[in-house]
Design a protein around this motif. Structure first.
Motif, PDB file in Angstrom:
ATOM      1  N   THR A 145       1.197  -1.104  -0.027  1.00 38.47           N
ATOM      2  CA  THR A 145      -0.369   0.290  -0.498  1.00 38.47           C
ATOM      3  C   THR A 145       0.844   1.420  -0.160  1.00 38.47           C
ATOM      4  O   THR A 145       0.484   2.229  -0.544  1.00 38.47           O
ATOM      5  N   GLU A 146       2.049   1.441   1.136  1.00 38.93           N
ATOM      6  CA  GLU A 146       3.321   2.569   0.954  1.00 38.93           C
ATOM      7  C   GLU A 146       3.858   1.929   0.075  1.00 38.93           C
ATOM      8  O   GLU A 146       4.494   3.664   0.026  1.00 38.93           O
ATOM      9  N   ILE A 214      -5.416  -4.281  -2.931  1.00 40.91           N
ATOM     10  CA  ILE A 214      -4.657  -3.038  -3.019  1.00 40.91           C
ATOM     11  C   ILE A 214      -4.063  -2.545  -4.342  1.00 40.91           C
ATOM     12  O   ILE A 214      -3.969  -1.793  -4.673  1.00 40.91           O
ATOM     13  N   ILE A 325      -3.662   5.317   7.303  1.00 38.40           N
ATOM     14  CA  ILE A 325      -3.808   4.903   5.172  1.00 38.40           C
ATOM     15  C   ILE A 325      -5.201   3.987   4.646  1.00 38.40           C
ATOM     16  O   ILE A 325      -5.312   3.736   5.763  1.00 38.40           O
ATOM     17  N   GLY A 329      -5.960   1.038  -0.078  1.00 40.19           N
ATOM     18  CA  GLY A 329      -4.847   2.481  -0.912  1.00 40.19           C
ATOM     19  C   GLY A 329      -5.628   3.460  -1.527  1.00 40.19           C
ATOM     20  O   GLY A 329      -4.870   4.570  -2.040  1.00 40.19           O
ATOM     21  N   GLN A 330      -6.774   3.417  -1.524  1.00 43.60           N
ATOM     22  CA  GLN A 330      -7.409   4.517  -2.214  1.00 43.60           C
ATOM     23  C   GLN A 330      -9.316   4.698  -1.714  1.00 43.60           C
ATOM     24  O   GLN A 330      -9.364   3.239  -1.584  1.00 43.60           O
TER      25      GLN A 330
END
Lengths: 428, 428
Positions: A145-146, A214, A325, A329-330
């Motif tokens: 995700t990051e 993700i 977060i 992820g969005q």
């Protein structure tokens, strides 16, 4: 110093006790790293009186996890009960509605209801974090995700059920049949109460649904995953695969293809010399491929008190530090519908068959493969003392539909001693 | 939609160009994931006119990176010039003083000046992020600082210089001497302008200093690292190690011991069957061990345009999302002084020596080891046609001081044909 972060824990099984232990043992370290005290204010579990080896008397007790989730003195609700529905889901919803962030290890709940829960969280400006839900102690949710946020992910795959990997490697190392090792694993307590979750590939598919969402910006689509377990893997296949330079692993694979999203959890052959092929026992491994980063491999313990509690507490530390977060992820309302699962992505296959030992037999099989556009990469026939001649074939890339048609045609001949075994070979 | 995050990039070498490419190619993806547009407002490099294969005409140009760092329309200063001092440091300081966050790939600058820079950043409420500084595309800074934040780290180690690993694996696979492969690597452009940074272990030590600081909450202590390069590794050692079941790797190792902090970068033997032992070519691997998580292994490309730019952009995405972690995982003014490096942590050692072939020789060597409290785990003497008999010894755990004393005593005898080679064996 910012005010303490107050957590409430629902579920005091192995992982919950591990979390309590870390909060107690590492209080100074957690304070140094997050700049805040992390405090447990209340806990909930089935049995208040049970001896768990940790002192929970200093925390408030709640019989009902929903009540715990709504407490004013809980900032983060830590859900460690498990199960896709029931109390876990009810308490998670209650926590979100009450404006709390949620940390959970519950892959089944998120695979089935992740979209609705993420939307619910985001409507409240809250987040759901679940590092412990996938691959135990490996920080794979964070990496994907990051850490790889600037990549268009092309494939994510891995060995995400340690029990299946234990069974498969134990079969190979001890030369034992599936049934024997399955019973051993059960006796050792490695299997879920419903072992189908493990050996049927369902647990791995829950995890894959989350990684896939993700990776590809799609709604979690557990129902779109092609799932096959390890129950039909015979010791003969493990031996034959090894002889051809492969190992059999229960892989979860999600891949972006020109024809849609491929998502499957199934036993596959991988090169014995690859990181996935070399993975032994209960260890997990996730491979992530992106357009910029090429390939990243993450390896670590997939279960156990310490590793899983480490992942739960990583999420808690994130929240204490103000790292927030979104679930997948969005924003959940921007996730696309997962395109219909594509089963027909070409791949090489491994075939093991017992052929009636008479002249022309192999020619018939080869002809059928040729008629279905399947070319042979490698073939081996072994010496034998029984009436069936063991034959191994590794094909070049073909589709599963072409392969199914060829296998059906083979079944119509009089040369098959038993139904052939076909396993996909995953490139790594 | 939040307002755009505006970045200024100083340095348009391989990595800088890779960052420009990601910002252009993945604009929609970055917006979806971070909730913001990521815009490059200005760039700076040595030569404005050079053709870099990307269009930079739409960005403002600054000849002076310090001027770039101070621009009002730059939120994040991306430092990709490199070098511990000079323009990179001046511009980083200017950016922090002007209240900008900094993203950098500059391991040398942070290893030498990280403490002062982190304090400077924190005085301004700013952060310095540097995922690309260690192990290229592997999100190891994130894994250690955030993913394993709830662990007391006990050891962090790895292969963090791909060039050295390329040279060592190429020597083994092609059976070539160090000098030949070194020249090959130089011709292929794998080596830094000053190759000592790579083969002398300095680059790996820069990276280790950063990991060690995060892991143990200590000030970066590059000067406290025991550094040894791969220049004296002979093909004979690679062959002999393989014969005993080991591979030679340039390892960076930082370990918390009962006697202090051990930090070293040196060629070590690791079991050939371990993940570190199996690592081939330019790939990097970092192993992190913590009290809760046990062991995590991360593997991926250690260099290259795409992977390194992926890591730079991960930091930029973090800042766009509002994720702000302090440089070394806790406030810089709370970092402890690194305790004096401990050289004497016991370990097993590999010894290779050429002995004069006459009666009683081996007994003399064995006696000297025994007199220094060093016991032999395994020993092999090989057949030979020259006057020196090749002998390999793997010792049980001993200290480097006991070993040095034993080697000095051996040098006083008349049985050594040449000075023995001694290499540490790292347990994995």
């Amino acid at each position: 110093m910012t005010k303490p972060l107050r957590i409430g824990i629902a579920g005091l099984g192995t992982v919950g006790v591990g979390v309590v232990q870390i909060v107690r043992k590492q209080a100074a370290l957690l304070r140094a790293r997050t700049g805040r005290d992390i405090q447990i204010t209340a806990v909930s579990a089935r049995d208040a009186g049970k001896d768990r080896g940790v002192n929970i008397a200093t925390y408030d007790w709640e019989d009902d996890p929903v009540t715990l989730a709504r407490r004013d003195d809980v900032d983060v609700f830590v859900e460690l009960m498990g199960g896709p529905d029931g109390p876990a889901k009810a308490a998670t919803e209650a926590a979100l509605d009450a404006g709390k962030d949620v940390v959970t290890a519950n892959k089944a709940m998120l695979a089935m209801h992740g979209q609705a829960l993420a939307e619910r969280a985001e409507a409240q400006g809250r987040v759901i974090r679940y590092e412990a839900a996938v691959a135990g102690g490996i920080p794979v949710i964070k990496a994907l995700t990051e850490g790889l946020a600037a990549n268009e992910i092309t494939r994510v795959m891995g060995v995400m059920n340690g029990t299946c990997n234990y069974i498969l490697t134990r079969m190979e190392n001890a030369g034992l049949p599936y049934e024997t090792v399955f019973q051993e694993a059960r006796d050792l307590g490695f299997l879920e109460a419903d072992p189908t979750l493990d050996v049927g590939g369902i647990d791995a598919a829950h995890k894959l649904a989350l990684l896939s969402s993700i990776a590809f910006g799609t709604r979690p689509d557990f129902d779109g995953i092609e799932i096959e377990g390890i129950e039909r893997i015979a010791i003969e296949d493990i031996r034959a695969a090894a002889d051809m330079g492969y190992r059999i692993k229960l892989l979860g694979v999600a891949r972006r293809t020109g024809r849609g999203l491929e998502q499957r959890t199934q036993p596959c052959l991988v090169p014995a010399s690859s990181p996935l092929g070399q993975l032994e026992g209960g260890t997990n491994m996730v491979v992530i491929e992106g357009d910029a980063v090429e390939q990243i491999v993450l390896r670590g313990p997939g279960a156990g008190m310490g590793p899983t509690a480490s992942a739960v507490m990583a999420d808690v530390c994130d929240l204490a530090r103000g790292v927030r977060i979104t679930t997948f992820g969005q924003p959940a309302n921007t996730l696309a519908d997962a395109p219909a699962a594509v089963a027909g992505v070409p791949a090489p296959y491994y075939l093991r068959m017992g052929l009636i030992d008479k002249p022309g037999t192999l020619a018939k099989i080869a002809a059928i493969l040729g008629e279905h556009g399947i070319s042979i990469d490698r073939m081996r026939q072994y010496g034998h003392s029984t009436e069936a001649a063991p034959v191994l074939i590794v094909t070049h890339k073909t589709t599963s539909s072409a392969l199914s048609a060829a296998l059906a045609a083979m079944a119509q001949t009089d040369v098959m001693h038993s139904a052939p075994v076909a396993l996909r070979i995953e490139s790594v």
